[in-house]
Write an enzyme that holds these catalytic residues in place. Structure first.
Site, short mmCIF file in Angstrom:
data_model
loop_
_atom_site.label_atom_id
_atom_site.label_comp_id
_atom_site.label_asym_id
_atom_site.label_seq_id
_atom_site.Cartn_x
_atom_site.Cartn_y
_atom_site.Cartn_z
N PHE A 70 0.87 -1.18 0.00
CA PHE A 70 0.00 0.00 0.00
C PHE A 70 0.90 1.24 0.00
O PHE A 70 1.88 1.28 0.73
CB PHE A 70 -0.91 -0.02 1.23
CG PHE A 70 -2.11 0.87 1.09
CD1 PHE A 70 -3.21 0.46 0.35
CD2 PHE A 70 -2.13 2.12 1.69
CE1 PHE A 70 -4.32 1.28 0.21
CE2 PHE A 70 -3.24 2.94 1.55
CZ PHE A 70 -4.34 2.52 0.82
N ALA A 78 4.13 2.74 4.73
CA ALA A 78 3.76 4.16 4.77
C ALA A 78 2.27 4.26 5.07
O ALA A 78 1.44 3.79 4.30
CB ALA A 78 4.09 4.84 3.44
N ILE A 88 -0.47 7.05 5.66
CA ILE A 88 -0.69 8.48 5.42
C ILE A 88 -2.08 8.85 5.90
O ILE A 88 -3.07 8.19 5.54
CB ILE A 88 -0.50 8.83 3.93
CG1 ILE A 88 0.94 8.45 3.51
CG2 ILE A 88 -0.77 10.30 3.67
CD1 ILE A 88 1.21 8.53 2.02
N HIS A 110 -9.13 6.00 10.81
CA HIS A 110 -8.48 4.74 10.43
C HIS A 110 -6.96 4.84 10.61
O HIS A 110 -6.32 3.90 11.08
CB HIS A 110 -8.83 4.40 8.98
CG HIS A 110 -8.27 3.11 8.49
ND1 HIS A 110 -8.71 1.88 8.93
CD2 HIS A 110 -7.28 2.85 7.60
CE1 HIS A 110 -8.03 0.93 8.33
NE2 HIS A 110 -7.14 1.49 7.52
N PHE A 148 11.31 -0.65 12.91
CA PHE A 148 10.05 -0.01 12.55
C PHE A 148 10.32 1.09 11.52
O PHE A 148 10.57 2.24 11.86
CB PHE A 148 9.38 0.56 13.80
CG PHE A 148 7.99 1.07 13.58
CD1 PHE A 148 6.93 0.20 13.50
CD2 PHE A 148 7.75 2.43 13.45
CE1 PHE A 148 5.64 0.66 13.31
CE2 PHE A 148 6.46 2.91 13.26
CZ PHE A 148 5.40 2.02 13.18
N ARG A 202 10.79 11.65 3.30
CA ARG A 202 11.46 10.71 4.21
C ARG A 202 11.96 9.44 3.50
O ARG A 202 12.46 8.54 4.15
CB ARG A 202 10.51 10.35 5.36
CG ARG A 202 10.40 11.52 6.33
CD ARG A 202 9.13 11.49 7.16
NE ARG A 202 9.10 12.61 8.10
CZ ARG A 202 8.78 13.86 7.78
NH1 ARG A 202 8.46 14.18 6.54
NH2 ARG A 202 8.78 14.81 8.70
#
Length: 145
Positions: free
Chosen positions: A14, A72, A74, A80, A105, A119
């Site tokens: 995802f 990731a 977002i 959620h 992590f 990032r």
């Protein structure tokens, strides 16, 4: 003499534009440090929420020195985001503690896509490479103790 460590890399599919960059950076860093990761130790999962269950399955095998988790999450328009971030971070930490193995992590938790891109090779560094560095550091430290 270079020591080769057995490391698993788990990447969420995802937000693949971002997670692919994280994975590629981590794999590049491992290669640069003389510890290339073979294809059979690179795993993809549908989303971040699936990362901890695969991390636990891999940790239970007892063959890995570390597991690098990349994803990731977002923020969207619903809560959620909060649930996913909480569950994934807790799940990864639980695997690390239960199995006494470094579980890195490398899951970005950002407000928007721009922050995430910053990032994974942008203005805020590369968290995939940072996780690879941390994995190597932790493996060495764990072996010293």
């Amino acid at each position: 003499m270079t020591t080769s460590f057995k490391i698993a890399v788990i990447t969420s599919l995802f937000n693949e534009e971002i997670t692919g960059r994280l994975r590629d950076g981590a794999l590049q860093r491992f290669q640069e440090n003389g510890n290339p990761i073979a294809e059979e130790h690179i795993f993809n999962v549908p989303g971040a929420i699936e990362i901890p269950v695969l991390a636990k399955k891999l940790a239970a095998k007892g063959t890995y020195d570390a597991i690098v988790c990349l994803g990731a999450v977002i923020r969207g328009e619903t809560t959620h985001y909060d649930y996913v971030c909480s569950q994934v971070s807790y799940g990864c930490q639980k695997v690390a503690i239960e199995h006494m193995i470094p579980v890195l992590f490398g899951i970005l938790t950002t407000e928007n896509e721009e922050q995430a891109l910053d990032r994974c090779g942008g203005s805020h560094g590369h968290k995939g490479k940072d996780c690879a560095d941390a994995a190597l550091y932790m493996i060495k430290l764990m072996r010293q103790i």
